[in-house]
Design a protein around this motif. Sequence first.
Motif, PDB file in Angstrom:
ATOM      1  N   LYS A 172      92.023  38.358  77.931  1.00 33.87           N
ATOM      2  CA  LYS A 172      91.975  38.367  76.474  1.00 33.87           C
ATOM      3  C   LYS A 172      93.403  38.131  75.968  1.00 33.87           C
ATOM      4  CE  LYS A 172      88.174  41.718  76.418  1.00 33.87           C
ATOM      5  NZ  LYS A 172      87.724  43.054  75.925  1.00 33.87           N
ATOM      6  N   ALA A 173      93.614  38.229  74.685  1.00 34.65           N
ATOM      7  CA  ALA A 173      94.958  38.059  74.131  1.00 34.65           C
ATOM      8  C   ALA A 173      95.896  39.121  74.710  1.00 34.65           C
ATOM      9  CB  ALA A 173      94.918  38.175  72.613  1.00 34.65           C
ATOM     10  N   ALA A 174      97.142  38.736  74.951  1.00 38.89           N
ATOM     11  CA  ALA A 174      98.107  39.650  75.565  1.00 38.89           C
ATOM     12  C   ALA A 174      98.285  40.903  74.704  1.00 38.89           C
ATOM     13  CB  ALA A 174      99.439  38.954  75.756  1.00 38.89           C
ATOM     14  N   GLU A 175      98.244  42.049  75.364  1.00 34.11           N
ATOM     15  CA  GLU A 175      98.463  43.329  74.686  1.00 34.11           C
ATOM     16  C   GLU A 175      99.952  43.663  74.654  1.00 34.11           C
ATOM     17  OE1 GLU A 175      96.859  47.621  75.898  1.00 34.11           O
ATOM     18  OE2 GLU A 175      95.266  46.238  75.299  1.00 34.11           O
ATOM     19  N   VAL A 176     100.681  43.214  75.699  1.00 28.35           N
ATOM     20  CA  VAL A 176     102.124  43.464  75.799  1.00 28.35           C
ATOM     21  C   VAL A 176     102.799  42.217  76.349  1.00 28.35           C
ATOM     22  CG1 VAL A 176     103.930  44.846  76.895  1.00 28.35           C
ATOM     23  CG2 VAL A 176     101.773  45.931  76.228  1.00 28.35           C
ATOM     24  N   GLU A 177     103.896  41.810  75.747  1.00 26.04           N
ATOM     25  CA  GLU A 177     104.758  40.745  76.254  1.00 26.04           C
ATOM     26  C   GLU A 177     106.201  41.177  75.979  1.00 26.04           C
ATOM     27  OE1 GLU A 177     102.754  36.440  76.058  1.00 26.04           O
ATOM     28  OE2 GLU A 177     102.801  37.412  74.078  1.00 26.04           O
ATOM     29  N   GLU A 178     106.914  41.589  77.020  1.00 21.43           N
ATOM     30  CA  GLU A 178     108.278  42.077  76.860  1.00 21.43           C
ATOM     31  C   GLU A 178     109.144  41.572  78.008  1.00 21.43           C
ATOM     32  OE1 GLU A 178     108.933  46.208  75.847  1.00 21.43           O
ATOM     33  OE2 GLU A 178     106.833  46.449  75.270  1.00 21.43           O
ATOM     34  N   THR A 179     110.446  41.543  77.792  1.00 26.44           N
ATOM     35  CA  THR A 179     111.370  41.169  78.861  1.00 26.44           C
ATOM     36  C   THR A 179     112.703  41.863  78.608  1.00 26.44           C
ATOM     37  OG1 THR A 179     112.182  39.302  80.187  1.00 26.44           O
ATOM     38  CG2 THR A 179     112.378  39.107  77.793  1.00 26.44           C
ATOM     39  N   GLY A 180     113.518  41.945  79.643  1.00 26.79           N
ATOM     40  CA  GLY A 180     114.835  42.548  79.517  1.00 26.79           C
ATOM     41  C   GLY A 180     114.815  44.030  79.223  1.00 26.79           C
ATOM     42  N   ILE A 181     113.857  44.759  79.821  1.00 21.11           N
ATOM     43  CA  ILE A 181     113.788  46.218  79.648  1.00 21.11           C
ATOM     44  C   ILE A 181     114.726  46.848  80.679  1.00 21.11           C
ATOM     45  CG2 ILE A 181     112.286  48.240  79.646  1.00 21.11           C
ATOM     46  CD1 ILE A 181     109.928  46.174  79.266  1.00 21.11           C
ATOM     47  N   LEU A 182     115.861  47.360  80.228  1.00 22.88           N
ATOM     48  CA  LEU A 182     116.887  47.867  81.136  1.00 22.88           C
ATOM     49  C   LEU A 182     116.726  49.365  81.355  1.00 22.88           C
ATOM     50  CD1 LEU A 182     119.401  47.166  82.805  1.00 22.88           C
ATOM     51  CD2 LEU A 182     120.781  47.718  80.784  1.00 22.88           C
ATOM     52  N   LEU A 183     116.639  49.753  82.625  1.00 24.92           N
ATOM     53  CA  LEU A 183     116.597  51.166  83.002  1.00 24.92           C
ATOM     54  C   LEU A 183     117.999  51.562  83.449  1.00 24.92           C
ATOM     55  CD1 LEU A 183     113.232  51.255  84.999  1.00 24.92           C
ATOM     56  CD2 LEU A 183     113.623  51.532  82.549  1.00 24.92           C
ATOM     57  N   ASN A 184     118.585  52.517  82.725  1.00 27.64           N
ATOM     58  CA  ASN A 184     119.947  52.935  83.030  1.00 27.64           C
ATOM     59  C   ASN A 184     120.091  54.437  82.812  1.00 27.64           C
ATOM     60  OD1 ASN A 184     120.042  53.186  80.207  1.00 27.64           O
ATOM     61  ND2 ASN A 184     120.923  51.136  79.970  1.00 27.64           N
ATOM     62  N   ALA A 185     121.332  54.900  82.718  1.00 27.03           N
ATOM     63  CA  ALA A 185     121.576  56.336  82.605  1.00 27.03           C
ATOM     64  C   ALA A 185     120.912  56.945  81.373  1.00 27.03           C
ATOM     65  CB  ALA A 185     123.082  56.600  82.566  1.00 27.03           C
ATOM     66  N   GLY A 186     120.882  56.191  80.283  1.00 26.93           N
ATOM     67  CA  GLY A 186     120.292  56.724  79.064  1.00 26.93           C
ATOM     68  C   GLY A 186     118.796  56.533  78.955  1.00 26.93           C
ATOM     69  N   ASN A 187     118.251  55.695  79.808  1.00 30.28           N
ATOM     70  CA  ASN A 187     116.819  55.389  79.738  1.00 30.28           C
ATOM     71  C   ASN A 187     116.351  54.979  81.125  1.00 30.28           C
ATOM     72  OD1 ASN A 187     114.236  54.727  78.784  1.00 30.28           O
ATOM     73  ND2 ASN A 187     114.839  52.615  78.387  1.00 30.28           N
ATOM     74  N   SER A 188     116.017  55.954  81.948  1.00 26.16           N
ATOM     75  CA  SER A 188     115.697  55.674  83.351  1.00 26.16           C
ATOM     76  C   SER A 188     114.221  55.428  83.605  1.00 26.16           C
ATOM     77  CB  SER A 188     116.161  56.838  84.240  1.00 26.16           C
ATOM     78  OG  SER A 188     115.481  58.039  83.880  1.00 26.16           O
ATOM     79  N   THR A 189     113.375  55.586  82.580  1.00 22.73           N
ATOM     80  CA  THR A 189     111.930  55.416  82.761  1.00 22.73           C
ATOM     81  C   THR A 189     111.340  54.558  81.654  1.00 22.73           C
ATOM     82  OG1 THR A 189     111.741  57.587  83.826  1.00 22.73           O
ATOM     83  CG2 THR A 189     109.713  56.591  83.009  1.00 22.73           C
ATOM     84  N   PHE A 190     110.511  53.583  82.052  1.00 25.73           N
ATOM     85  CA  PHE A 190     109.739  52.791  81.105  1.00 25.73           C
ATOM     86  C   PHE A 190     108.278  53.186  81.250  1.00 25.73           C
ATOM     87  CE2 PHE A 190     106.868  49.196  80.453  1.00 25.73           C
ATOM     88  CZ  PHE A 190     107.145  48.887  79.125  1.00 25.73           C
TER      89      PHE A 190
END
Length: 211
Positions: free
Chosen positions: A70-88
């Motif tokens: 079906k139509a895309a529910e999510v389209e993302e890129t460049g999600i950086l996991l680092n010290a301030g954001n270690s979980t997506f």
Amino acid sequence: MIPRSCYAGQCFSNSPDGRAAYIGWAGIVTEGMPFNQGFTIPMNLTLKTLTDGDVHLFANPIEEVATLRKAAEVEETGILLNAGNSTFTKELPGELYDISFTIEKKGKPKTATIKMDKLALTYDFAKERFGKFPAPMTDGKVTVRILVDRPSLEVFMADGYAYHMEQRRNLSGNVLGKMTISVDAPSGSGVSINHLEIYPMKSIWTSKVEE
């Protein structure tokens, strides 16, 4: 992991374009259903020569699977996991999905862990493995594609270099409801999630049985 989760497979003869279209027997629990166990997603098998000269068998979903999207529910890129954001983390409201993304090494990460339902796969960047599944990187990147069905998750790693099936929760004839996918990396390690695409999927079954 399901014992004998993909075995006794067969390839179709005279398949389009001479492809080796493969379906395996899936040893999954189908409690409360009027059938016993099931089949894997149809796969296209190919032989590829690796950089070291070895020849390896690759398995990927046949291209026709994309017609169920079906139509895309999510389209993302460049999600950086680092010290301030270690979980997506992304919560998904449906039951059937085609999910693909690339994990890219940005710093000196040791591991990155993918979790979804009962699935938990940890990528070791030094060994280039998802647990016991070898999944070599290409230019510091490794791809993941997950096909989510009601009884199972089928995972294709490193462009089809490795395959794994995971049993989902017991069916018992009930609607499973929403689920969550997450990718976790140690703080400060530097991992990027690229080309994340999440497509809800239509059922292969029509409402009316053809006579």
